[in-house]
Write an enzyme that holds these catalytic residues in place. Structure first.
Site, short mmCIF file in Angstrom:
data_model
loop_
_atom_site.label_atom_id
_atom_site.label_comp_id
_atom_site.label_asym_id
_atom_site.label_seq_id
_atom_site.Cartn_x
_atom_site.Cartn_y
_atom_site.Cartn_z
CG ASP A 10 -1.97 1.08 1.19
OD1 ASP A 10 -1.85 2.01 0.38
OD2 ASP A 10 -2.93 0.99 1.99
N GLY A 24 -2.31 -4.68 -1.65
CA GLY A 24 -2.33 -3.24 -1.85
C GLY A 24 -3.34 -2.55 -0.95
CG HIS A 25 -5.59 1.79 -0.47
ND1 HIS A 25 -5.12 2.26 0.73
CD2 HIS A 25 -6.76 2.46 -0.69
CE1 HIS A 25 -5.94 3.16 1.22
NE2 HIS A 25 -6.95 3.29 0.39
CG PHE A 26 -9.36 -0.93 -2.54
CD1 PHE A 26 -10.45 -0.70 -1.72
CD2 PHE A 26 -8.85 0.13 -3.26
CE1 PHE A 26 -11.04 0.55 -1.63
CE2 PHE A 26 -9.42 1.39 -3.18
CZ PHE A 26 -10.53 1.61 -2.36
#
Length: 291
Positions: free
Chosen positions: A238, A265-267
């Site tokens: 992320d 990652g972020h999601f």
């Protein structure tokens, strides 16, 4: 098969959408989504948890299937989003709950915790930031410029976050197996945040985000005083809220459980659902389940 219900309720004159699953008598878990998504980001996690928990996942105003009044009709701040969420939970009769926050969901969740600390039984944070350590400087540089001097010179730097390419980047950057991420996710988010007038909604929230870091000392004091059970499960790739933001929780919560998921990652739920669900179930079952 777990039934996930899709409901609407009017809260303070606004129509709020939420997803609900699980038995009402079970411990409640409230899921708060981030930008630029909606409760849709939890669509696969909810069935993984609803056999043991009562799960509620609302859409913030301006996102997903909730109302998106114009900036002239509603003042978009994180305080106001918290007001709506707090009133929703009161209408649903939810007085004690565990909290799952991601991205924008974090400043809403932290405000809920500061307002009614006895209501929060546990916290799960998936890239839900509460420390300066978490901000990845390169990503946040144009946002900070907009905070300091909102106007025509700085607006393009944040308005670009509403583009399809930028939203796709949020979903794919740092993910080791991008083929697992459904393209419908960024297409739906792009469609929703680009509804007529919604660009001004998002700009208002970008500006108001400047008020969240100054709240962090109060949030950290809440952690120290309450020692709420906390699980941080973040993608190690992320580059919006970096892994240092996850590690920082242990400064105030020495017993916090930290998991940095390789290749995430972020999601994170889009590519590593089983990993996250396993951590959440184990955490809530052993330490964080409401009484």
């Amino acid at each position: 098969m777990v039934e996930v219900l899709h409901r609407y309720v009017t809260v303070r004159g606004q129509r709020v959408f939420y997803r609900e699953a699980g038995a009402h008598e079970a411990p409640t878990l409230v899921l708060l989504h981030g930008f630029p998504s909606s409760s849709r980001m939890f669509r696969n996690l909810i069935p993984e948890l609803a056999d043991r928990f009562h799960v509620i996942a609302p859409d913030h105003l301006g996102f997903g299937n909730s109302d998106a009044p114009s900036v002239d009709a509603f003042t978009y701040t994180f305080d106001a989003l918290t007001d709506i969420t707090e009133a929703l939970l009161a209408q649903l009769g939810i007085a004690r709950y565990a909290l799952y926050v991601q991205d924008y969901g974090a400043p809403v969740g932290w405000r809920l915790a500061l307002r009614t600390p006895d209501a929060i039984t546990a916290v799960i944070t998936q890239s839900g930031n509460a420390y300066e350590d978490g901000f990845v400087p390169e990503f946040w540089k144009p946002v900070r410029a907009y905070w300091e001097n909102p106007g025509p010179q700085t607006e393009p730097g944040v308005r670009s976050a509403l583009s399809l390419d930028a939203i796709r980047w949020q979903y794919l950057h740092g993910v080791d197996r991008p083929e697992l991420v459904d393209p419908d996710t960024w297409a739906a988010d792009h469609r929703d945040v680009n509804r007529p007038g919604n660009d001004l909604v998002q700009l208002a929230l970008f500006r108001d985000y400047a008020g969240n870091p100054p709240l962090y000392p109060q949030v950290q004091a809440y952690f120290r005083e309450r020692q709420v059970p906390l699980l941080a499960v973040w993608g190690d790739g992320d580059e919006i809220f970096g892994p240092d933001g996850a590690r920082a929780f242990t400064r105030d919560l020495p017993d916090a459980e930290i998991h940095l998921v390789p290749g995430g990652g972020h999601f994170l739920l889009e590519s590593h659902l089983d990993t996250v669900a396993g951590h959440v179930r184990a955490f809530l079952t052993t330490t964080g389940s409401p009484a």
